[in-house]
Write a protein that holds these residues in place. Structure first.
Motif, PDB file in Angstrom:
ATOM      1  N   THR A 213       0.851  -1.188   0.000  1.00 43.37           N
ATOM      2  CA  THR A 213       0.000   0.000   0.000  1.00 43.37           C
ATOM      3  C   THR A 213       0.888   1.240   0.000  1.00 43.37           C
ATOM      4  O   THR A 213       2.010   1.215   0.521  1.00 43.37           O
ATOM      5  CB  THR A 213      -0.928   0.059   1.231  1.00 43.37           C
ATOM      6  N   ASP A 214       0.375   2.312  -0.579  1.00 44.35           N
ATOM      7  CA  ASP A 214       1.137   3.552  -0.569  1.00 44.35           C
ATOM      8  C   ASP A 214       0.828   4.337   0.706  1.00 44.35           C
ATOM      9  O   ASP A 214       0.103   3.866   1.579  1.00 44.35           O
ATOM     10  CB  ASP A 214       0.875   4.374  -1.835  1.00 44.35           C
ATOM     11  N   LYS A 215       1.384   5.539   0.826  1.00 49.00           N
ATOM     12  CA  LYS A 215       1.247   6.307   2.072  1.00 49.00           C
ATOM     13  C   LYS A 215      -0.180   6.756   2.345  1.00 49.00           C
ATOM     14  O   LYS A 215      -0.508   7.172   3.442  1.00 49.00           O
ATOM     15  CB  LYS A 215       2.183   7.523   2.035  1.00 49.00           C
ATOM     16  N   PHE A 216      -1.063   6.646   1.319  1.00 53.47           N
ATOM     17  CA  PHE A 216      -2.460   7.021   1.513  1.00 53.47           C
ATOM     18  C   PHE A 216      -3.359   5.795   1.656  1.00 53.47           C
ATOM     19  O   PHE A 216      -4.578   5.898   1.650  1.00 53.47           O
ATOM     20  CB  PHE A 216      -2.947   7.900   0.355  1.00 53.47           C
ATOM     21  N   GLY A 217      -2.723   4.610   1.730  1.00 53.98           N
ATOM     22  CA  GLY A 217      -3.492   3.387   1.924  1.00 53.98           C
ATOM     23  C   GLY A 217      -3.996   2.753   0.640  1.00 53.98           C
ATOM     24  O   GLY A 217      -4.742   1.773   0.687  1.00 53.98           O
ATOM     25  N   PHE A 225      -1.834  -1.475 -12.737  1.00 54.73           N
ATOM     26  CA  PHE A 225      -1.940  -0.018 -12.805  1.00 54.73           C
ATOM     27  C   PHE A 225      -1.940   0.567 -11.396  1.00 54.73           C
ATOM     28  O   PHE A 225      -2.646   0.086 -10.509  1.00 54.73           O
ATOM     29  CB  PHE A 225      -3.241   0.355 -13.520  1.00 54.73           C
ATOM     30  N   TYR A 226      -1.130   1.608 -11.209  1.00 51.82           N
ATOM     31  CA  TYR A 226      -1.104   2.323  -9.932  1.00 51.82           C
ATOM     32  C   TYR A 226      -1.403   3.798 -10.184  1.00 51.82           C
ATOM     33  O   TYR A 226      -0.845   4.398 -11.109  1.00 51.82           O
ATOM     34  CB  TYR A 226       0.268   2.193  -9.263  1.00 51.82           C
ATOM     35  N   MET A 227      -2.281   4.344  -9.361  1.00 49.20           N
ATOM     36  CA  MET A 227      -2.592   5.768  -9.443  1.00 49.20           C
ATOM     37  C   MET A 227      -2.447   6.381  -8.062  1.00 49.20           C
ATOM     38  O   MET A 227      -3.114   5.942  -7.118  1.00 49.20           O
ATOM     39  CB  MET A 227      -4.019   5.986  -9.964  1.00 49.20           C
ATOM     40  N   ASN A 228      -1.598   7.390  -7.963  1.00 45.15           N
ATOM     41  CA  ASN A 228      -1.482   8.176  -6.736  1.00 45.15           C
ATOM     42  C   ASN A 228      -2.516   9.303  -6.843  1.00 45.15           C
ATOM     43  O   ASN A 228      -2.236  10.377  -7.387  1.00 45.15           O
ATOM     44  CB  ASN A 228      -0.057   8.728  -6.602  1.00 45.15           C
ATOM     45  N   GLY A 229      -3.717   9.018  -6.361  1.00 38.70           N
ATOM     46  CA  GLY A 229      -4.844   9.943  -6.555  1.00 38.70           C
ATOM     47  C   GLY A 229      -4.586  11.364  -6.089  1.00 38.70           C
ATOM     48  O   GLY A 229      -4.831  12.315  -6.839  1.00 38.70           O
ATOM     49  N   PRO A 230      -4.087  11.546  -4.843  1.00 33.85           N
ATOM     50  CA  PRO A 230      -3.845  12.926  -4.389  1.00 33.85           C
ATOM     51  C   PRO A 230      -2.836  13.680  -5.267  1.00 33.85           C
ATOM     52  O   PRO A 230      -3.035  14.860  -5.570  1.00 33.85           O
ATOM     53  CB  PRO A 230      -3.315  12.730  -2.962  1.00 33.85           C
ATOM     54  N   GLU A 231      -1.756  13.007  -5.688  1.00 32.64           N
ATOM     55  CA  GLU A 231      -0.776  13.687  -6.547  1.00 32.64           C
ATOM     56  C   GLU A 231      -1.383  14.020  -7.907  1.00 32.64           C
ATOM     57  O   GLU A 231      -1.129  15.095  -8.469  1.00 32.64           O
ATOM     58  CB  GLU A 231       0.483  12.819  -6.731  1.00 32.64           C
TER      59      GLU A 231
ATOM     60  N   GLY B  32     -12.427   6.826   8.205  1.00 28.34           N
ATOM     61  CA  GLY B  32     -12.573   7.523   6.933  1.00 28.34           C
ATOM     62  C   GLY B  32     -11.355   8.340   6.535  1.00 28.34           C
ATOM     63  O   GLY B  32     -11.403   9.074   5.548  1.00 28.34           O
ATOM     64  N   TRP B  33     -10.261   8.234   7.284  1.00 32.81           N
ATOM     65  CA  TRP B  33      -9.035   8.941   6.888  1.00 32.81           C
ATOM     66  C   TRP B  33      -8.330   8.102   5.820  1.00 32.81           C
ATOM     67  O   TRP B  33      -7.551   7.204   6.095  1.00 32.81           O
ATOM     68  CB  TRP B  33      -8.118   9.188   8.087  1.00 32.81           C
ATOM     69  N   ASP B  34      -8.686   8.365   4.569  1.00 36.11           N
ATOM     70  CA  ASP B  34      -8.155   7.598   3.446  1.00 36.11           C
ATOM     71  C   ASP B  34      -7.834   8.568   2.299  1.00 36.11           C
ATOM     72  O   ASP B  34      -7.899   9.795   2.466  1.00 36.11           O
ATOM     73  CB  ASP B  34      -9.153   6.523   3.001  1.00 36.11           C
ATOM     74  N   SER B  35      -7.500   8.013   1.139  1.00 36.71           N
ATOM     75  CA  SER B  35      -7.083   8.885   0.031  1.00 36.71           C
ATOM     76  C   SER B  35      -8.223   9.785  -0.433  1.00 36.71           C
ATOM     77  O   SER B  35      -7.992  10.900  -0.906  1.00 36.71           O
ATOM     78  CB  SER B  35      -6.543   8.055  -1.130  1.00 36.71           C
ATOM     79  N   MET B  36      -9.482   9.324  -0.277  1.00 29.32           N
ATOM     80  CA  MET B  36     -10.608  10.189  -0.651  1.00 29.32           C
ATOM     81  C   MET B  36     -10.691  11.383   0.290  1.00 29.32           C
ATOM     82  O   MET B  36     -10.954  12.517  -0.149  1.00 29.32           O
ATOM     83  CB  MET B  36     -11.916   9.382  -0.600  1.00 29.32           C
TER      84      MET B  36
END
Lengths: 346, 76
Positions: A213-217, A225-231, B32-36
């Protein structure tokens, strides 16, 4: 002769993945919450053995079957896809034969993602306006489902499979849908944020790497395929407004002189934010991802086709189109929608 | 935007009633502390504070107060 978009046809695989199915697999989400956040209700999923070139072939066949154009009239084929049939030969060469295009036609693959239709359109425009060919068949196709890890709920929720065929030709004396100045942008520093690491030559022999898992879970698998959504979201906040301004400047236009804005249909959450940030009225902003999800390079032609079918684009409209995503890569133009599309029969 | 208004906005990100969060809560202990939620926070700071915050800076936050500090509120 300026290049003009004459027609668009699409094709989607049969299997449907809906929000109830996703919520059953990932119980912390409800179908309603998925649609509220993403704007997506359904995604199409290619069958085992069904490739991007199969979908592209069907989209092109639909266009030819309508009588708008015959295969032998195509002078050049551009296939935009990141899921080729093979490393070699070029999938576009295989499609030339399957579609019955002339052996005198050029055929090339373009490896580009969510900005891909814009890049293909720019190449088609250059080929036509330099006199190399009078008609270019621009195919965009992806089977993203085959790239995704079965537990990657974020990507499974957003992406779908599909293809579009766009007929670009030299405008004659009658009105066309003229392709304006092309504006491009690239920032390879974002390459790691939308990536399939394994499977080609940089990481040759590393397939089978265990996912983490990445730093955002988010699930992170080098084989998928990997997507770093916040970035990626940050990239769009930084890039899309300036890209829109660059497209407007290239056409000496202000935003309020544009009638319709169509962005790459990534997801509703992102597009709602960008629309509000740019102060674009909702009635001039296309959202068309509900039935097919994010179909990468085919989202813009699919949105244009749906808008045309629904009568949302009036004759004479200025349409600003902007694609952005994997690479990072982005590009845009303004289409002068004088003629509307020749619509294939559904 | 005041610190209290920002806390109310963060309450909404976590589907909590207004006034639930005080700032001292650890993010990892909030459901709920996740990427969303990270996307929602980036969106919040961009639209309300005109700040595009780096995701790595958010990932380094331990408490809700750490998030609030990223907003660079006047007087904070």
């Amino acid at each position: 002769m300026p290049a003009s978009i004459r027609a668009i046809a699409t094709h989607f695989p049969e299997a449907v993945l809906d929000n109830a199915q996703l919520a059953a697999r990932f119980p912390d989400w409800t179908p309603e919450k998925i649609e509220q956040k993403t704007g997506i209700a359904f995604r199409r999923v290619a069958a085992e053995g069904e490739t991007s070139s199969d979908l592209a072939c069907q989209a092109a066949a639909r266009l030819f079957a309508s009588g708008i154009c015959r295969p032998e009239e195509i002078g050049y084929l551009i296939l935009v896809s990141q899921s080729p049939d093979h490393f070699m030969p070029t999938s576009a060469c295989i499609l030339q034969h399957r579609l019955g295009l002339p052996t005198s036609a050029g055929a090339v693959d373009v490896n580009q993602g969510c900005s891909g239709w814009i890049y293909g359109l720019g190449l088609a425009k250059a080929i036509i306006e330099s006199g190399q060919a009078a008609r270019v068949l621009l195919l965009t196709a992806e089977t993203f489902s085959k790239f995704m890890h079965p537990e990657d709920k974020g990507s499974l929720t957003i992406f779908g499979d599909g293809a579009a065929a766009t007929l670009v030709e030299a405008a004659g004396d009658s009105p066309g849908n003229i392709v304006g100045q092309m504006v491009y942008g690239t920032d390879g520093s974002g390459a790691d944020n939308l990536i399939i690491r394994n499977g080609a030559f940089r990481n040759r022999g590393l397939a089978g790497t265990a996912p983490g898992t990445d730093k955002f879970g988010n699930l992170c698998s080098a084989d998928h395929f990997y997507m770093n959504g916040p970035e990626v979201f940050n990239f769009t906040l930084r890039t899309v407004p300036s890209a829109v301004n660059a497209v407007l400047a290239a056409h000496a236009l202000e935003l309020d002189q544009v009638d319709i804005v169509v962005f790459h249909q990534a997801n509703k959450y992102m597009l709602d934010h960008l629309r509000q940030k740019l102060r674009i009225p909702s009635e001039r902003f296309l959202l068309a991802m509900r039935d097919h999800g994010n179909i990468t390079s085919s989202t813009i032609p699919n949105a244009l086709l749906i808008a045309e079918q629904e009568g949302r684009i009036r004759r004479g409209a200025r349409v600003l189109a902007l694609g952005f995503g994997v690479g990072y890569s982005w590009g845009g133009t303004v289409l002068n929608w004088e003629a509307g599309l020749s619509l294939p029969k559904s | 935007m005041s610190r209290q208004e920002l806390l109310h906005e963060i309450d909404e990100i976590f589907y909590l009633s207004r006034g639930t969060l005080s700032g001292k809560e650890k993010l990892k202990e909030i459901e709920g502390w996740d990427s969303m939620a990270v996307l929602n926070f980036i969106s919040l700071l961009d639209s309300r504070c005109a700040i595009i915050v780096a995701p790595d800076a958010i990932a380094a936050c331990v408490t809700v107060d750490d998030l609030v500090r990223l907003a660079e509120l006047p007087g904070a």
